[in-house]
Design a protein around this motif. Structure first.
Motif, short mmCIF file in Angstrom:
data_model
loop_
_atom_site.label_atom_id
_atom_site.label_comp_id
_atom_site.label_asym_id
_atom_site.label_seq_id
_atom_site.Cartn_x
_atom_site.Cartn_y
_atom_site.Cartn_z
N MET A 105 -0.57 -14.14 -2.71
CA MET A 105 -1.92 -13.87 -3.20
C MET A 105 -1.94 -12.73 -4.22
O MET A 105 -2.86 -12.63 -5.02
N GLY A 106 -0.92 -11.88 -4.13
CA GLY A 106 -0.91 -10.70 -5.01
C GLY A 106 -0.21 -10.92 -6.34
O GLY A 106 -0.04 -9.99 -7.11
N THR A 133 -1.66 -2.33 -0.73
CA THR A 133 -2.04 -3.74 -0.79
C THR A 133 -3.55 -3.87 -0.76
O THR A 133 -4.17 -4.58 -1.56
N MET A 134 -4.19 -3.12 0.17
CA MET A 134 -5.66 -3.19 0.30
C MET A 134 -6.36 -2.56 -0.89
O MET A 134 -7.52 -2.87 -1.18
N LYS A 181 3.58 -16.63 8.58
CA LYS A 181 4.25 -16.05 7.40
C LYS A 181 3.28 -15.13 6.65
O LYS A 181 3.06 -15.26 5.44
N LEU A 182 2.68 -14.21 7.40
CA LEU A 182 1.63 -13.34 6.86
C LEU A 182 2.12 -12.56 5.64
O LEU A 182 1.44 -12.51 4.61
N TYR A 183 3.33 -11.96 5.75
CA TYR A 183 3.85 -11.16 4.63
C TYR A 183 3.95 -12.03 3.36
O TYR A 183 3.53 -11.62 2.28
N ALA A 186 2.22 -5.06 -3.25
CA ALA A 186 3.16 -4.04 -2.76
C ALA A 186 4.23 -4.68 -1.89
O ALA A 186 4.07 -4.78 -0.67
N PRO A 187 5.31 -5.15 -2.50
CA PRO A 187 6.37 -5.79 -1.71
C PRO A 187 7.17 -4.73 -0.95
O PRO A 187 7.18 -3.55 -1.32
#
Length: 609
Positions: free
Chosen positions: A44-45, A83-84, A36-38, A89-90
């Motif tokens: 975390m964001g 994101t980086m 479930k990486l996304y 950033a969804p």
């Protein structure tokens, strides 16, 4: 021989010699999904500033192609790089699911069976078709390595999205910019329904071919001043513009005559009459109408004095001005075109443009004195109740008896026919729903927003500015079944149109639980709130609207269905190909400006031209 590999100081690594991507990629993607990486990245964001790229919905038919791949990969690059760079950033993908191409495909696959199916059955098949391609495309997009909420995409055909569409339409209505007006559509008089271009087959058809005189009301003496260099003989009684048409039945709806500014028109004397006909077509017209021995008194371009002259209508009282238009050709006829805006698209646009700049007294009407079955209404006294094709020969006789017919014959040509019943169709103006560009200053407000947001590359601004600056009122209705209905009603007693915010909210709530199908399955009485009465006459029986909303409206309000509920509003970026200046960017801008007085994104970016 020397083994040079042994002399190279290479790093020691476990990386395989071959990348072996066809095997490795699916494994990696499966691992991302399992981890479930996304979701982890989003969690975390939580505390980070947010950056929202709002995804424009691709259309749910067909497998993905290289254009889709470019679109999704570019978006993924932006989402991952933001994101980086320290943002949350969804990314919520979506699909556009309603509309003609799907309905057309389903009808084609049904073949002869389509005759026996009702609206609900057709809608069911369309829904299954769209869902099938959403599932195909979803797997293909995931295979590109794009991260996003693939388990919760937005679909324009879910009941919550459909309810949002209705509510957003309600906001348009509340502001008073929505009205019903006439616009010509292809109409089958047999099935009594409007048709889209895709539902028309071209077949041979024999039509009457008539040359008709439109007498100019200005006297020859005054015309001699208007057209210096043309010699009007003393005895000239009648000066007429000659039109040619293969649809005499449209003459009762005539509003104007159109010439081309650059075509040369000859003034030809025949006996004591003068006929105005394009110089290049004069010989052919003389042959067709059997007038011998004409004499050319002079030649003038369409742009030299003709515009604004008035002519007498052949089948109705009133005068038809001469207008200038670019669509006039020298293929056949006379180079002078009879204009019936209720029965032709070019005629309609010409008259809209004329009316936009005319004083109230000079405005022309969009009339179509023809009922759903293709019969003349009472407005056309001589032919009322007759089917327009049956009336054609009688109209020719009438023109003859009144001295307006210069010549007639018949013409076999390719003509549009209905794909279902195979009968010839007509163009007929029907009542449709529009959003006014002028009321509430929508055009002005949209242009101001275009200046406020950022366009990358900057010429995107010029493209959309020009389009919004010149576009006519937005026609919201489509004569189809696969879509979201326009939640309007008509009073059976006095024909008053009921588009009421309270009623619209009631319909939206119904759709939230039952989906848009409820509109097609229930009667007007069942759909309306109890005790609804006509504000005009007090009547309580209504007809429900048969048209659906333009799908550009549906995708245009995606920010309201997707970004607003999540409090991601306004979004940061809309990124699509440059064809969307006239598509999604365009409809989303008009919707955003109407419902929120702002554009739905801060940046608009286009990927390629």
């Amino acid at each position: 021989s020397m083994d040079y590999k042994a002399t190279l100081n290479l790093p020691k690594t476990d990386f395989p010699m071959k990348a072996n991507l066809p095997q490795r990629e699916p494994e990696m993607l499966a691992w991302w999904e399992q981890q479930k990486l996304y979701d982890q990245i989003q969690a975390m964001g939580q505390a980070r500033p947010r950056y929202v790229l709002h995804d424009g919905p691709p259309y749910a038919n067909g497998r993905i192609h290289i254009g889709h791949a470019l679109n999704k990969v570019l978006k993924d690059i932006i989402v991952k790089s933001k994101t980086m760079a320290g943002f949350q950033a969804p990314y919520v993908p979506g699909w556009d699911c309603h509309g003609l191409p799907i309905e057309h495909q389903v009808m084609k696959e049904l073949g002869e069976k389509k005759k026996d199916l009702d609206v609900s059955a057709i809608r069911k098949l369309c829904r299954a078709y769209a869902q099938k391609y959403v599932d195909f495309q979803r797997e293909e997009f995931k295979r590109l390595g794009v991260l996003g909420e693939w388990d919760h995409p937005y679909l324009t055909m879910t009941s919550s999205y459909e309810a949002t569409i209705i509510r957003e339409f309600g906001k348009f209505v509340e502001q008073g910019g929505v009205y019903k007006g006439l616009k010509p559509v292809l109409w089958c008089t047999q099935d009594q329904t409007a048709l889209a271009e895709a539902e028309v087959e071209y077949d041979d058809h024999v039509s009457p071919s008539v040359y008709v005189k439109f007498p100019v009301v200005t006297s020859p003496a005054v015309l001699a001043k208007t057209f210096p260099g043309v010699t009007f003989p003393d005895g000239a009684k009648l000066v007429s513009v000659v039109i040619w048409t293969t649809t005499p039945w449209t003459l009762p709806a005539n509003q104007a005559v159109c010439l081309h500014r650059d075509i040369d028109y000859a003034f030809a004397q025949v006996g004591d009459e003068i006929l105005i006909i394009a110089e290049k077509l004069l010989e052919a017209a003389a042959k067709a109408c059997k007038f011998e021995g004409y004499r050319v008194l002079g030649v003038k371009k369409g742009g030299e004095g003709f515009a604004g002259l008035e002519t007498q209508r052949p089948l109705s009282t009133g005068l038809s001005p001469i207008l200038l238009g670019d669509f006039v050709t020298l293929d056949q006829g006379t180079g002078c075109v009879h204009i019936a805006p209720g029965h032709g698209m070019e005629d309609y646009i010409l008259v809209l443009n004329h009316n936009a700049n005319a004083s109230p007294g000079e405005r022309l009407e969009i009339v179509a004195p023809v009922d759903n079955g293709g019969r003349f209404t009472d407005i056309v006294k001589e032919f009322a109740g007759q089917h327009v094709f049956k009336a054609n020969p009688k109209i020719v006789d009438y023109l003859q008896a009144n001295g307006r017919l210069l010549g007639h014959g018949s013409l076999s040509h390719s003509y549009p026919h209905c794909w279902r019943c195979k009968s010839p169709v007509i163009f007929r103006a029907t009542e449709q729903w529009f959003v006014s560009m002028e009321k509430n200053d929508l055009r002005k407000a949209a242009l101001a927003e275009i200046e406020r947001v950022r366009w990358i590359p900057s010429y995107g601004r010029d493209r959309i500015f020009g389009m919004i600056e010149n576009r006519p009122d937005w026609c919201l209705s489509r004569q189809r079944v696969w879509g979201v209905p326009i939640p309007g009603f008509t009073c059976e007693g006095c024909r008053h149109v009921l588009a009421d915010p309270v009623v619209i909210e009631h319909i939206a709530t119904l759709m939230e639980s039952k989906g848009a199908d409820v509109w097609f399955e229930q009667s007007a009485a069942e759909l309306l709130p109890d005790g609804t009465a006509c504000p005009q006459c007090g009547g309580a029986t209504f007809e429900k609207e048969r048209d659906i909303l333009d799908v550009w409206f549906e995708s245009g309000v995606s920010y309201a269905a997707v970004a607003k509920p999540k409090k991601w509003w306004p979004t940061d970026l809309y990124l699509e190909g440059s064809d969307q200046h006239r598509g999604w960017f365009h409809s989303a801008l008009l919707a955003g400006v109407t419902t929120d007085h702002r554009a739905p994104a801060g940046h608009y970016e286009t990927s390629h031209d």
